[in-house]
Design an enzyme around this catalytic site. Structure first.
Site, PDB file in Angstrom:
ATOM      1  N   LYS A  93     -10.121  -7.940   7.730  1.00 17.57           N
ATOM      2  CA  LYS A  93     -10.803  -8.232   8.982  1.00 17.57           C
ATOM      3  C   LYS A  93     -10.736  -7.002   9.870  1.00 17.57           C
ATOM      4  O   LYS A  93      -9.818  -6.191   9.738  1.00 17.57           O
ATOM      5  CB  LYS A  93     -10.174  -9.445   9.680  1.00 17.57           C
ATOM      6  CG  LYS A  93      -8.782  -9.200  10.250  1.00 17.57           C
ATOM      7  CD  LYS A  93      -8.419 -10.292  11.249  1.00 17.57           C
ATOM      8  CE  LYS A  93      -6.969 -10.184  11.691  1.00 17.57           C
ATOM      9  NZ  LYS A  93      -6.805  -9.313  12.877  1.00 17.57           N
ATOM     10  N   HIS A 124       0.834  -1.203   0.000  1.00 16.33           N
ATOM     11  CA  HIS A 124       0.000   0.000   0.000  1.00 16.33           C
ATOM     12  C   HIS A 124       0.865   1.248   0.000  1.00 16.33           C
ATOM     13  O   HIS A 124       0.575   2.228  -0.697  1.00 16.33           O
ATOM     14  CB  HIS A 124      -0.941   0.023   1.207  1.00 16.33           C
ATOM     15  CG  HIS A 124      -2.228  -0.678   0.949  1.00 16.33           C
ATOM     16  ND1 HIS A 124      -2.325  -2.042   0.810  1.00 16.33           N
ATOM     17  CD2 HIS A 124      -3.487  -0.189   0.762  1.00 16.33           C
ATOM     18  CE1 HIS A 124      -3.578  -2.373   0.563  1.00 16.33           C
ATOM     19  NE2 HIS A 124      -4.308  -1.272   0.526  1.00 16.33           N
TER      20      HIS A 124
END
Lengths: 279, 175
Positions: free
Chosen positions: B102, B37
């Protein structure tokens, strides 16, 4: 005086690594099965079923339970009547390297916390040394994943803190952990000592079997109250709500300074993974 | 009760997903976590070409364990999504619409999801062995030097999802 060859330690640690990463602890399995029986939410029951099924598949297919195979933490108790023929730290480190390869664990360690170059070996290892009065060495390995480690905390309370304040300090850490640390949790609480002693106890206590209560009355009451109240937080398995937010809470204490009351909370996830051996 | 969905997901399909719904996803997803990222954000800022097409890619926050010679992938459950919150609005501004991970997301990310009519799904945290069986192919796409943090294209079959945040900003996860 017993002599232990470093090779024996390396092989033992390698076996512990594979055991911890691939095989669900029996007491954790029992706690998850109990949670499944008592869980009130449908989503919660479904998640718990998948967690248990995952444990079966990990064992059968020889694959790590979770892809975060954690940072290896070893508590090494050396008997006063034992001599290790060579470097203990080196033997333990070699064991983690070997076990990592054998069990296909993830290489999750970086050599510098800011520069972040992967060491490629899944080491170094966090090792705590202690003594015992015999001719044995006890090796206790914990694989600590960082989803839950990142939600752990130490709070320095006032020495005059009431029971409710201690309890709320722990509950607050659990609340803040929320869905991110993979509930249902196993919560280790270290109370007393110094900041670092409390933190070390909070992690050490994760080795102890789930479901067993502390022998001191106020600690046992704290464990039971925390389990009850944490399970009303509606975090639940995966954070989808439910009554199984914690599998167990375990407390460990140590004498402390007249001006302090350190409270450390080590959050461990549903994949609480450890293995021990005595040589 | 699970419905099947297959990639590429149309805009209309993603917009209609609702928090709490459960799906079995088949097709292609792309793993990317912390370091990937960071690299993607740097490439965007330098106006360079990205190794994946954000407009069609579903990103799965995951860094798997190494596979055995007989395996396609190792243990491959989701990592904590909130660590990628810092980068997500930027990626969504440049086309990303759906992510799998999650845990909860920040208000900025929920806002970005609403703005681009996207979705955030969760899957079973800590269940890497269970999810391993849902991956039928794997290919390195970018940043192989990152090892487990590389961008991998995973071909999945019946990969279980629970929609956690939908295009209306509704959430079923404890935020």
């Amino acid at each position: 005086m017993k002599t232990i060859k470093p090779q024996a330690i390396t092989e033992a640690v390698s076996d512990l690594i594979v055991q911890a990463a691939l095989i669900m602890r029996p007491d954790v399995k029992r706690a998850l099965e109990k949670a499944l029986r008592t869980e009130k939410s449908r989503h919660g029951r479904e998640v718990l079923s998948v967690i248990l099924e995952n444990g079966k598949k990990a064992r059968k297919n020889r694959v790590p339970i979770c892809q975060d195979t954690g940072m290896a933490v070893v508590y090494c108790e050396v008997g006063t009547k034992v001599r290790v023929q060579g470097g203990l730290e080196e033997a333990i480190t070699k064991g983690v390297i070997a076990g990592t390869k054998k069990g296909c664990l993830r290489r999750s360690i970086v050599s510098d916390p800011f520069l972040r170059k992967n060491t490629g070996t899944n080491t170094p290892v966090v090792i705590h040394y202690g003594w015992r009065k015999d001719n044995k060495i006890k090796l206790s390995l914990l694989l600590k994943g960082f989803g839950c480690e990142n939600k752990s905390a130490v709070v320095m309370l006032n020495p005059t803190a009431e029971y409710a304040t201690i309890k709320d300090a722990v509950l607050n850490v659990i609340r803040m952990a929320g869905p991110n640390a993979c509930p249902p949790f196993v919560i280790g609480v270290g109370i007393g000592g110094t900041l670092d002693k409390a933190a070390s106890m909070a992690k050490e206590v994760l080795f102890e079997p789930l479901g067993k209560r502390h022998t001191v009355a106020w600690c046992s009451r704290l464990e039971r109250d925390l389990i009850k109240e944490a399970n009303t937080l509606q975090i639940g398995p995966l954070g989808l709500g439910g009554t199984s937010t914690v599998l167990d809470v375990k407390v460990k204490t140590f004498p402390t300074h007249i001006a302090g009351l350190p409270v450390a909370v080590n959050v461990s996830c549903h994949a609480t993974r450890s293995a021990e051996v005595v040589l | 009760m699970r419905n099947n969905i297959t990639t590429p997901l149309t805009s209309a399909t993603i917009t209609r997903l609702r928090a709490g719904e459960e799906y079995l996803l088949s097709g292609e997803i792309f793993t990317a976590r912390d370091q990937a990222h960071k690299k993607l954000a740097e490439l965007i800022q330098k106006k360079k070409k990205l190794p994946i097409d954000l407009a069609t890619a579903i990103i799965y926050y995951c860094g798997p364990t190494p596979e055995k010679p007989s395996e396609i992938i190792g243990s491959c459950g989701p990592t904590t999504s909130s660590r990628m919150d810092l980068f997500t609005p930027l990626l969504m501004k440049h086309g990303l619409r759906m992510m799998i991970g999650k845990g909860k997301r920040s208000q900025d990310v929920i806002h970005a999801i609403k703005q681009c009519q996207g979705a955030y799904a969760i899957t079973y945290g800590g269940c890497g062995a269970y999810l391993q069986e849902k991956v039928i192919a794997r290919e390195v796409i970018a940043f192989p030097e990152l090892g487990p943090e590389a961008i991998y294209k995973l071909t999945v079959r019946d990969f279980p999802l629970i929609i956690a945040v939908d295009s209306k900003g509704n959430s079923c996860i404890n935020h």
